[in-house]
Design a protein around this motif. Structure first.
Motif, short mmCIF file in Angstrom:
data_model
loop_
_atom_site.label_atom_id
_atom_site.label_comp_id
_atom_site.label_asym_id
_atom_site.label_seq_id
_atom_site.Cartn_x
_atom_site.Cartn_y
_atom_site.Cartn_z
N VAL A 56 0.85 -1.19 0.00
CA VAL A 56 0.00 0.00 0.00
C VAL A 56 0.88 1.24 0.00
CG1 VAL A 56 -1.65 1.36 1.34
CG2 VAL A 56 -1.98 -1.10 1.10
N ALA A 57 1.90 1.23 0.85
CA ALA A 57 2.82 2.37 0.94
C ALA A 57 3.55 2.59 -0.38
CB ALA A 57 3.81 2.15 2.07
N GLN A 58 3.97 1.52 -1.02
CA GLN A 58 4.67 1.63 -2.30
C GLN A 58 3.76 2.21 -3.38
OE1 GLN A 58 7.84 1.16 -3.54
NE2 GLN A 58 8.38 1.14 -1.36
N ASP A 65 -0.65 11.46 -6.62
CA ASP A 65 -1.91 12.19 -6.71
C ASP A 65 -3.11 11.24 -6.64
OD1 ASP A 65 -0.59 14.68 -7.10
OD2 ASP A 65 -0.27 14.12 -9.20
N GLY A 66 -2.86 9.98 -6.31
CA GLY A 66 -3.92 8.99 -6.28
C GLY A 66 -4.32 8.60 -4.87
N LYS A 67 -5.19 7.61 -4.81
CA LYS A 67 -5.66 7.08 -3.54
C LYS A 67 -5.56 5.55 -3.56
CE LYS A 67 -8.98 10.80 -2.68
NZ LYS A 67 -10.41 11.14 -2.41
N VAL A 68 -5.32 4.97 -2.40
CA VAL A 68 -5.21 3.52 -2.29
C VAL A 68 -6.14 3.00 -1.20
CG1 VAL A 68 -3.69 1.55 -1.87
CG2 VAL A 68 -2.80 3.55 -3.08
N THR A 69 -6.94 2.02 -1.55
CA THR A 69 -7.77 1.31 -0.58
C THR A 69 -7.18 -0.08 -0.40
OG1 THR A 69 -9.78 2.51 -1.19
CG2 THR A 69 -10.06 0.39 -0.08
N GLY A 70 -6.80 -0.41 0.81
CA GLY A 70 -6.26 -1.73 1.09
C GLY A 70 -7.29 -2.59 1.81
N VAL A 84 1.12 1.16 9.35
CA VAL A 84 2.16 1.49 8.37
C VAL A 84 1.77 2.72 7.55
CG1 VAL A 84 3.32 0.66 6.28
CG2 VAL A 84 3.03 -0.88 8.23
N ASN A 85 0.48 2.86 7.28
CA ASN A 85 0.02 3.93 6.39
C ASN A 85 -0.80 5.00 7.11
OD1 ASN A 85 0.86 2.76 3.65
ND2 ASN A 85 -0.24 1.06 4.59
N ALA A 86 -0.54 5.16 8.39
CA ALA A 86 -1.32 6.09 9.22
C ALA A 86 -1.29 7.52 8.68
CB ALA A 86 -0.80 6.07 10.66
N LYS A 87 -0.14 7.98 8.22
CA LYS A 87 -0.02 9.35 7.71
C LYS A 87 -0.90 9.56 6.48
CE LYS A 87 3.39 12.80 6.25
NZ LYS A 87 4.85 13.05 6.02
N ALA A 88 -0.88 8.59 5.57
CA ALA A 88 -1.69 8.70 4.35
C ALA A 88 -3.18 8.61 4.67
CB ALA A 88 -1.29 7.60 3.36
N ILE A 89 -3.54 7.82 5.69
CA ILE A 89 -4.93 7.72 6.11
C ILE A 89 -5.41 9.07 6.64
CG2 ILE A 89 -6.50 6.67 7.79
CD1 ILE A 89 -4.83 4.09 7.51
N ALA A 91 -4.29 11.90 5.85
CA ALA A 91 -4.31 12.86 4.74
C ALA A 91 -5.46 12.59 3.78
CB ALA A 91 -2.99 12.81 3.98
N GLY A 92 -6.21 11.52 4.01
CA GLY A 92 -7.34 11.21 3.15
C GLY A 92 -6.97 10.51 1.86
N ARG A 93 -5.73 10.01 1.77
CA ARG A 93 -5.28 9.35 0.55
C ARG A 93 -5.37 7.83 0.64
NH1 ARG A 93 0.15 9.90 -1.20
NH2 ARG A 93 -0.75 9.05 -3.11
N CYS A 94 -5.72 7.33 1.80
CA CYS A 94 -5.68 5.89 2.01
C CYS A 94 -6.81 5.45 2.93
CB CYS A 94 -4.32 5.50 2.61
SG CYS A 94 -4.10 3.72 2.89
N ASN A 95 -7.34 4.29 2.62
CA ASN A 95 -8.35 3.67 3.47
C ASN A 95 -8.03 2.19 3.58
OD1 ASN A 95 -10.85 3.35 4.93
ND2 ASN A 95 -11.68 2.41 3.08
N ILE A 96 -8.10 1.64 4.78
CA ILE A 96 -7.83 0.22 5.00
C ILE A 96 -9.04 -0.39 5.68
CG2 ILE A 96 -6.28 -1.48 6.02
CD1 ILE A 96 -4.84 0.29 4.03
#
Length: 203
Positions: A56-58, A65-70, A84-89, A91-96
């Motif tokens: 997910v981090a990679q 400029d994208g978003k990742v849902t794991g 691992v991806n707390a910062k991106a979460i 920032a609204g760029r990631c959801n797990i």
């Protein structure tokens, strides 16, 4: 044998150790090799299936400029990936979240790209699971599969014996299931020496 069963569904302390090992061990080299064939655009909406955190981090790094849902059906993997991806979460760029690949909760045509690293060995009903991935991809979307075992190395059969529910598929089996699920073109890349293989299927 009990510890290696955590490759299928990480649980408890052994599962936490396994997820950490997979993130920093041989799977990191495999993921780097596989992603070298993908070249994703900067602004994709991505679904990472079977997330432990590192991939997910990679993907977030490669698509700034994208978003990742794991998603994963193991609570241990979900919690590790969130850390691992707390910062991106934030920032609204990631959801797990916890999901079963056979019954993905997302609407049709949600994602541009779906990825699956070292996980389809454990998917029950391969074609049915691929059909779910197909459903949630937009037209023109891609499904990327990366496996450490290509099904042609006799030494790998020990893992099927050790890990309940694991099946190592050959290239032709995976391609056939992808096409049955609706995917059109399928590109295959191999590392013959290491028996690594990856697939890029197009909707």
């Amino acid at each position: 044998m009990g510890f290696f069963q955590n490759t299928c569904k990480p649980e408890g302390l052994g599962g936490k150790i396994m997820v950490t090992t997979m993130n920093i061990g041989g799977h990191a080299a495999l993921a780097k090799w596989g992603l070298s064939h993908l070249a994703p655009k900067n602004d994709l909406d991505i679904l990472e299936i079977g997330c432990g955190g590192a991939n997910v981090a990679q993907l977030l790094k490669r698509c700034p400029d994208g978003k990742v849902t794991g998603v994963d059906y193991s609570e241990v993997s979900v919690e590790k990936s969130k850390k691992v991806n707390a910062k991106a979460i934030r920032a609204g760029r990631c959801n797990i979240q916890r999901e079963d690949v056979r019954e993905l909760s997302f609407a049709d045509s949600t994602f541009d790209l779906a990825t699956a690293f070292e996980t389809i060995y454990f998917w029950p009903g391969l074609t049915e699971s691929f059909a779910q991935v197909y459903r949630v991809l937009r037209d023109g979307g891609r499904f990327f599969i990366c496996n450490e075992s290509d099904g042609d190395n006799p030494a790998d059969t020990k893992w099927e014996q050790m890990i309940q529910g694991m099946k190592i598929y050959k290239e032709n089996e995976i391609v056939a299931s992808l096409k049955q699920a609706g995917f059109l073109g399928v590109t295959v890349h191999r590392n013959q020496e290491k028996h690594w293989i990856c697939f890029i299927a197009e909707k």
